[in-house]
Design a protein around this motif. Sequence first.
Motif, PDB file in Angstrom:
ATOM      1  N   ASN A   1       0.823  -1.202   0.000  1.00 48.21           N
ATOM      2  CA  ASN A   1       0.000   0.000   0.000  1.00 48.21           C
ATOM      3  C   ASN A   1       0.861   1.257   0.000  1.00 48.21           C
ATOM      4  O   ASN A   1       0.541   2.231  -0.678  1.00 48.21           O
ATOM      5  CB  ASN A   1      -0.928   0.018   1.220  1.00 48.21           C
ATOM      6  N   MET A   2       1.926   1.248   0.775  1.00 43.04           N
ATOM      7  CA  MET A   2       2.830   2.395   0.835  1.00 43.04           C
ATOM      8  C   MET A   2       3.497   2.611  -0.517  1.00 43.04           C
ATOM      9  O   MET A   2       3.601   3.743  -0.988  1.00 43.04           O
ATOM     10  CB  MET A   2       3.890   2.187   1.915  1.00 43.04           C
ATOM     11  N   GLU A   3       3.927   1.545  -1.155  1.00 41.53           N
ATOM     12  CA  GLU A   3       4.554   1.652  -2.480  1.00 41.53           C
ATOM     13  C   GLU A   3       3.574   2.223  -3.499  1.00 41.53           C
ATOM     14  O   GLU A   3       3.927   3.092  -4.306  1.00 41.53           O
ATOM     15  CB  GLU A   3       5.052   0.273  -2.928  1.00 41.53           C
ATOM     16  N   LEU A   4       2.331   1.763  -3.448  1.00 39.91           N
ATOM     17  CA  LEU A   4       1.305   2.259  -4.361  1.00 39.91           C
ATOM     18  C   LEU A   4       1.034   3.734  -4.112  1.00 39.91           C
ATOM     19  O   LEU A   4       0.939   4.523  -5.052  1.00 39.91           O
ATOM     20  CB  LEU A   4       0.022   1.437  -4.203  1.00 39.91           C
ATOM     21  N   PHE A   5       0.925   4.138  -2.852  1.00 37.95           N
ATOM     22  CA  PHE A   5       0.692   5.536  -2.523  1.00 37.95           C
ATOM     23  C   PHE A   5       1.846   6.418  -2.988  1.00 37.95           C
ATOM     24  O   PHE A   5       1.631   7.474  -3.592  1.00 37.95           O
ATOM     25  CB  PHE A   5       0.481   5.698  -1.020  1.00 37.95           C
ATOM     26  N   LEU A   6       3.076   6.005  -2.715  1.00 36.83           N
ATOM     27  CA  LEU A   6       4.232   6.809  -3.108  1.00 36.83           C
ATOM     28  C   LEU A   6       4.345   6.922  -4.624  1.00 36.83           C
ATOM     29  O   LEU A   6       4.699   7.977  -5.151  1.00 36.83           O
ATOM     30  CB  LEU A   6       5.510   6.215  -2.517  1.00 36.83           C
ATOM     31  N   THR A   7       4.024   5.844  -5.332  1.00 33.33           N
ATOM     32  CA  THR A   7       4.069   5.881  -6.787  1.00 33.33           C
ATOM     33  C   THR A   7       3.014   6.828  -7.341  1.00 33.33           C
ATOM     34  O   THR A   7       3.287   7.624  -8.246  1.00 33.33           O
ATOM     35  CB  THR A   7       3.867   4.467  -7.361  1.00 33.33           C
ATOM     36  N   ARG A   8       1.814   6.761  -6.798  1.00 35.73           N
ATOM     37  CA  ARG A   8       0.750   7.652  -7.270  1.00 35.73           C
ATOM     38  C   ARG A   8       1.039   9.107  -6.938  1.00 35.73           C
ATOM     39  O   ARG A   8       0.754  10.002  -7.736  1.00 35.73           O
ATOM     40  CB  ARG A   8      -0.582   7.226  -6.682  1.00 35.73           C
ATOM     41  N   ALA A   9       1.604   9.372  -5.785  1.00 36.16           N
ATOM     42  CA  ALA A   9       1.966  10.744  -5.415  1.00 36.16           C
ATOM     43  C   ALA A   9       3.026  11.286  -6.364  1.00 36.16           C
ATOM     44  O   ALA A   9       2.965  12.446  -6.788  1.00 36.16           O
ATOM     45  CB  ALA A   9       2.458  10.795  -3.979  1.00 36.16           C
TER      46      ALA A   9
END
Length: 92
Positions: A9-17
């Motif tokens: 989830n953190m990886e997905l959030f950082l990528t989207r940001a």
Amino acid sequence: MPYPSSSENMELFLTRARMLSAVAVPAYLALLLFLTSEEGWQWSFLVLCLLPPVAAVAGFVGKRDIRPGLAVAALVLAIAPLPLIGGLEALF
């Protein structure tokens, strides 16, 4: 289907940001060209030239260093020019 782990989830959030902050730069530059051609020199020029590149850099650094706080700041800076332009144009 298993629930994704918090690291995913953190990886997905950082990528989207990172992507949102990077995509904001050309979008705001196009808006800048439109506003300056339609309305002339305004304060929106400074807002659209300064905040999107700062947001893009913050997004990439937040992804690289795994800093969610910086990624949130990048998202806020990527969205901030729109309300700022509305407020500045209402003042002048």
